[in-house]
Design a protein around this motif. Sequence first.
Motif, mmCIF file in Angstrom:
data_model
loop_
_atom_site.group_PDB
_atom_site.id
_atom_site.type_symbol
_atom_site.label_atom_id
_atom_site.label_comp_id
_atom_site.label_asym_id
_atom_site.label_seq_id
_atom_site.Cartn_x
_atom_site.Cartn_y
_atom_site.Cartn_z
ATOM 1 N N VAL A 1 -94.179 120.908 34.369
ATOM 2 C CA VAL A 1 -92.978 121.303 33.647
ATOM 3 C C VAL A 1 -91.749 121.283 34.556
ATOM 4 C CG1 VAL A 1 -93.146 123.777 34.015
ATOM 5 C CG2 VAL A 1 -92.211 122.906 31.874
ATOM 6 N N LYS A 2 -91.963 121.393 35.877
ATOM 7 C CA LYS A 2 -90.816 121.402 36.782
ATOM 8 C C LYS A 2 -90.112 120.053 36.814
ATOM 9 C CE LYS A 2 -93.772 120.514 40.773
ATOM 10 N NZ LYS A 2 -94.425 121.103 41.906
ATOM 11 N N GLU A 3 -90.765 119.018 36.271
ATOM 12 C CA GLU A 3 -90.132 117.702 36.277
ATOM 13 C C GLU A 3 -89.228 117.472 35.066
ATOM 14 O OE1 GLU A 3 -93.167 114.748 36.833
ATOM 15 O OE2 GLU A 3 -93.974 115.784 38.582
ATOM 16 N N LEU A 4 -89.188 118.449 34.164
ATOM 17 C CA LEU A 4 -88.330 118.309 32.986
ATOM 18 C C LEU A 4 -86.889 118.713 33.307
ATOM 19 C CD1 LEU A 4 -90.914 117.834 31.505
ATOM 20 C CD2 LEU A 4 -90.276 119.548 29.831
ATOM 21 N N SER A 5 -85.971 118.316 32.447
ATOM 22 C CA SER A 5 -84.579 118.729 32.635
ATOM 23 C C SER A 5 -84.420 120.184 32.197
ATOM 24 C CB SER A 5 -83.672 117.838 31.806
ATOM 25 O OG SER A 5 -83.803 118.180 30.448
ATOM 26 N N GLY A 6 -83.315 120.790 32.619
ATOM 27 C CA GLY A 6 -83.087 122.206 32.353
ATOM 28 C C GLY A 6 -83.234 122.600 30.894
ATOM 29 N N GLY A 7 -82.617 121.838 30.022
ATOM 30 C CA GLY A 7 -82.655 122.158 28.602
ATOM 31 C C GLY A 7 -84.066 122.116 28.058
ATOM 32 N N ASN A 8 -84.792 121.117 28.468
ATOM 33 C CA ASN A 8 -86.158 120.995 27.991
ATOM 34 C C ASN A 8 -87.059 122.078 28.566
ATOM 35 O OD1 ASN A 8 -86.158 118.698 26.184
ATOM 36 N ND2 ASN A 8 -85.518 117.527 27.985
ATOM 37 N N GLY B 1 -76.177 118.969 23.805
ATOM 38 C CA GLY B 1 -77.088 118.671 22.701
ATOM 39 C C GLY B 1 -78.155 119.736 22.559
ATOM 40 N N ALA B 2 -78.787 120.039 23.677
ATOM 41 C CA ALA B 2 -79.859 121.025 23.668
ATOM 42 C C ALA B 2 -79.303 122.395 23.302
ATOM 43 C CB ALA B 2 -80.526 121.077 25.032
ATOM 44 N N HIS B 3 -78.076 122.654 23.726
ATOM 45 C CA HIS B 3 -77.409 123.914 23.448
ATOM 46 C C HIS B 3 -77.352 124.163 21.938
ATOM 47 C CE1 HIS B 3 -74.148 126.790 23.125
ATOM 48 N NE2 HIS B 3 -74.271 127.032 24.422
ATOM 49 N N GLN B 4 -76.820 123.186 21.213
ATOM 50 C CA GLN B 4 -76.701 123.343 19.762
ATOM 51 C C GLN B 4 -78.070 123.467 19.116
ATOM 52 O OE1 GLN B 4 -74.391 119.893 18.896
ATOM 53 N NE2 GLN B 4 -72.457 121.018 19.045
ATOM 54 N N GLU B 5 -78.988 122.688 19.658
ATOM 55 C CA GLU B 5 -80.347 122.692 19.164
ATOM 56 C C GLU B 5 -80.943 124.104 19.260
ATOM 57 O OE1 GLU B 5 -81.487 119.889 17.946
ATOM 58 O OE2 GLU B 5 -83.249 121.044 17.363
ATOM 59 N N ILE B 6 -80.739 124.725 20.418
ATOM 60 C CA ILE B 6 -81.312 126.049 20.644
ATOM 61 C C ILE B 6 -80.663 127.069 19.711
ATOM 62 C CG2 ILE B 6 -81.468 127.933 22.336
ATOM 63 C CD1 ILE B 6 -81.921 125.745 24.470
ATOM 64 N N VAL B 7 -79.346 126.964 19.549
ATOM 65 C CA VAL B 7 -78.657 127.882 18.635
ATOM 66 C C VAL B 7 -79.203 127.714 17.209
ATOM 67 C CG1 VAL B 7 -76.443 128.396 17.562
ATOM 68 C CG2 VAL B 7 -76.565 127.995 20.025
ATOM 69 N N MET C 1 -76.663 115.471 33.389
ATOM 70 C CA MET C 1 -77.883 115.834 34.119
ATOM 71 C C MET C 1 -78.064 114.920 35.318
ATOM 72 S SD MET C 1 -79.657 118.353 32.539
ATOM 73 C CE MET C 1 -78.163 119.208 32.912
ATOM 74 N N ILE C 2 -77.024 114.903 36.127
ATOM 75 C CA ILE C 2 -77.056 113.999 37.263
ATOM 76 C C ILE C 2 -78.138 114.401 38.259
ATOM 77 C CG2 ILE C 2 -75.718 113.266 39.279
ATOM 78 C CD1 ILE C 2 -73.284 113.406 37.369
ATOM 79 N N THR C 3 -78.257 115.701 38.445
ATOM 80 C CA THR C 3 -79.255 116.155 39.412
ATOM 81 C C THR C 3 -80.643 115.645 39.030
ATOM 82 O OG1 THR C 3 -79.250 118.164 38.147
ATOM 83 C CG2 THR C 3 -78.162 118.212 40.287
ATOM 84 N N ASP C 4 -80.891 115.608 37.727
ATOM 85 C CA ASP C 4 -82.203 115.152 37.290
ATOM 86 C C ASP C 4 -82.439 113.692 37.637
ATOM 87 O OD1 ASP C 4 -82.976 117.050 34.313
ATOM 88 O OD2 ASP C 4 -83.014 117.518 36.427
#
Lengths: 503, 329, 346
Positions: A400-407, A436-442, C1-4
């Motif tokens: 899971v550490k390889e996912l982006s922050g939102g995911n 995108g993820a922000h709105q999704e989460i809301v 998500m540049i860091t990614d």
Amino acid sequence: MSDVEILAVTGLSKSFPGVKALNDVSLSLREGEVHALMGGNGAGKSTLIKCLTGFYSSDSGKVFLAGKDISSLKPDQIQTCGISTVHQEVNLIPTLSVAENIFLGRQPKIRGRIDWKTMNSKARAVLARLNLDIDVTQMLSSYSIAIQQMVAIARGVDMSARVLILDEPTSSLDLKEVEQLFSVMRRLTAEGTAIVFVTHFLDQVYAISNRISVLRNGHYIGTYEKADLPQNALISKMLGKTISDKTDSSTKKQSQDQDEKEVYLTASGIGKSGYIEPIDLKVHQGEVIGLAGLLGSGRSEIAKLLFGVVQPDTGRLYVQGTEQLFSSPRKAIQQGLAFCPEDRKKEGLIGELSVKENIILALQAKRGWYRALTGVQQEKIAKDFIKSLKIVTSDLNKPVKELSGGNQQKVVLARWLASAPSFLILDEPTRGVDIGAHQEIVRIIKGLSKQGLAIMVIASELEEVVDISDRVIVLKDRKQIKELSGDEISEANVLSSIAEGAL
Amino acid sequence: MNNKYIPLAATIFVFMALFGFGSAQFDSFFSMRVFTNLFTDNAFLAITAIGMTFVILSGGIDLSVGSMIACVGVATAVLIEHYQLHPLVVFPIILICATLFGSFMGFLIEKYDLPPFIVTLAGMFFLRGLSFVISIESIPITHSFYDSIADFYIPLPGNGSLTVSTLILLTVLAGAVYIAHYTRIGRNIYAVGGNEQSAALLGVPVGRTKLFVYSANSFLAALAGIVFTFYTFSGYSLAAMGLELDAIASVVIGGTLLSGGVGYVVGTIFGVLIQGVIQTIISFDGTLNSWWTKIFIGLLLFIFISLQRLISSGLLLKWWPSDKKPLVN
Amino acid sequence: MITDSISVPREDRLSAIRTSKLFWPLAALALLLSFNLITDPSFFAIEYKNGVFFGSLIDILNRAAPVALLALGMTLVIATGGIDLSVGSIMAIAGATSAWLISHEVVNSLWLILAISLGVSLLAGLWNGLLVTALGIQPIIATLILMVAGRGIAQLITNGQVLTFSHEGFEMIGGGAFLGLPLSISIVICSYALALLLLRKTALGLFIESIGSNPIASHYTGIRSNLVKFSVYGVCGVAAGLAGLILTSDIQGADANNVGLWSELDAILAVVIGGTALTGGRFSLSTTLVGVVILQTLTTTILTHGLPVQYTLIVKSAVVIIVMLLMSAEFRHQMKSLFQRGQRSE
């Protein structure tokens, strides 16, 4: 306070990959003043401090100490020049004596050996300057955090007393201890030391500082005399929003009849001294409660108290009418609570484990070790949530550490939803998440509350709290100061409550 | 009393109690001879344990010291007996090689952030293997220098004697106490063990400190190996098996926190003496068996580690009336 | 998500290494074996005599059996972020208990002997677990206590002598054969299978990895970390006891002083060579077993090549350091920059 400028920052900029942390920031510090440095999350305060103390080298701009350019010096050189920093967490050695901590690396010597007598008496003298009379031969860890903080200041002051940077020194201190610290600060400024004071406590800013500088999103907003900047003006500068006197028209929802909904959880006078003042709280099913307040106002503390991470020392907690005592998160989870913590990496994710394993973990823990979900069940649950929460991952079995922050955030959310909770606490659910993820989460949060889930949302973004919540509890300086519901919920009202600090 | 002295006081108390117990039980126990023999018989263990104290204070561990003693013994014996070198030529060579070996372990630990446990475990295997390679047989040392060392001692009243081993031990002890308490490097060791990150922030050269600690420890272990040959007049590759455990146990019983940062060299000496007294009592008794030593030391370890837990968790503070509560004006 | 996007290539490589967890240990083993194949083909010869197989390979597996059992238990303990130094002593205690039971004719039933000896080992393991969980003592220190005292206890049981005995049933454990192979190999395979079953069919494996990977988050998720850790130390104790019984049965005597001496270190080495990090988290019992076989093959290879046995330890120490260096981020970084500098200068 004199008018002599001791430290000047001009046009400082600093970028990290993808972020412009500081953008053309200027600052001027006078001898003998307490200068409060204010700003919300990501405002650039800590980056600025690190640039001042040489831990970061800035991309452009200069720092002058008493007219001398110190922009390119190393941390230890800057320290010898006269800038000392005391951090929020005490960076001393708990197992050494107080005196040693003050003189580590520069112990006084006599005939080639360390002169303990002189060291101890010098230490006593330094502490006496701070009005502190303690046994300097005792281990540092045998003293309270407040005293340790003072010792750290003593070390800083003794090494160089021209500029002292105090980075959130009061966050773990109680009222009396704060008062002590303030008297020390007053004494130091009387001797000509300039103090940069970073804190989240507004009242403290007004109690001690002479001038206030505000940063927002890496930009320098301005420096103001305390008298010229009332609290609500400061808040609106920090948040970049103006507070209008009227309830703004954009409000939303009709006041729903909360009384018709069943009460799920009641907290009465629950608190812990030095952590959060007692609060009263009722959570209804199908309701979203927002906790609003500035950083450090006690939002996360409430969440941790409710979830059994920290045990309250006063008050009672009822879940569906029965009194409960959560001695651990496990107990809270069994009563249907769920908690997405703010610090995703440290407290949320199990980085090495796969997306799938992270999603089913809470459910599995709830079921116990012997009633294992089969591989097929696990896969189904994980796939369902990946689909419904739109988690982007190439593979269920990817760490899971390889996912982006939102995911990652959605994975933690999925974990708790999989455990079928009745009350979900979300601490900064959209922090570090792309739009995108922000709105999704809301959207997900709103959907869940429609399904009857009780939800508590903590967010720094006022807009978000106002948008999501049916009720908003406003916090300030670790106190519950106001509860807004229905029509009253608006950014303006939240802001003015914070500014007033109403009882 | 200062809280930090509680474990040390407890250790000294246990030693005196055990010595008192022995004196009450056996007629000739309470004598200078028995007391000074404790030093002579355990000098090599004490010297190793002093080095181990520094390692543990810095927050590390060294498992290689037992093998080091065996390896030094065998190498010394071979150099003296087979190569006909004078012991006084052999000793410096051995000590320098050992120190370099320790620096290499320290380098691996510090530079590559490898766990000390594993690195020194490899060191333990390597040195034991090396001793086997040098000689599997026990090699007696017959050089006349060794006879004169054995014959030399400073008599003390009451049939006591300060042997060469004891004198070396006392010199090492004095040096160790001086380094630990009166030099910056000594205080830096405590700081690194107390909190490595903070120490680095406070300007302590963490890497150099660790390097020093492992080098010094290997030096002392090698010195202990030499002292061990004074005692056995031979070098044997199977010698000092498990001595690292005795050394670690001495350090812990001596009141040093295994997590680092707190402890006293003097405490370690008492930790060694406690083990020595237990052995002496058992040998005086004649009916008790040697394994009681291990069981008893295990028990002491348990008691002392629990005591440390209580102190560090602050539980003891509640029970211990502190006459100096922090005062703030 | 540049860091990614920056970190993607590195993460890809990491995941490639992760998925090939068995690859490196197996490759090392294959290398060792092919070295033997070239230099001494008789290494692979297997004879069949009196219904039992003989040969170097069988010998390797047979000799590796006790350490394999230890290493299985040790893997679980290390996966939770702990370590158990006392397994050698627990071996001695279990051996001494069984020998005492037989030689004093307390019980005669093989099963009862096994049950009591393993029960004692379980208690020893749980004692460690208690110190680690209830008292919160660092594992390395907590298990040091039993490491020191355990041998004393074992000697107390055997009265300080090598307690010899004869018991037809019990002798089978270390000396018997099953399907033409030493019984000890079957014991290891059964234990391994049982462990796999327990870890896969229950959530224990998941919980262990979760605790080792992130103890705080695991606590927040409602996992009973202390209970899991407590049990794992118990399991490790039983595994050590079983290993002790095999050795005791093999020599038909309990040598409290020497049985399993330094085995804990071999077991830890095997776990490390198998690629399980000492910091805990992801673990693999299979790679640990490969690690055990590598260590034993190394020893046997040295022996069969006429090198004196004393070189084993030196080779072992070199292997450990090399494996640890390969796992060190700093070393990899250095090698990489060295490699890149070489490329640039071309």
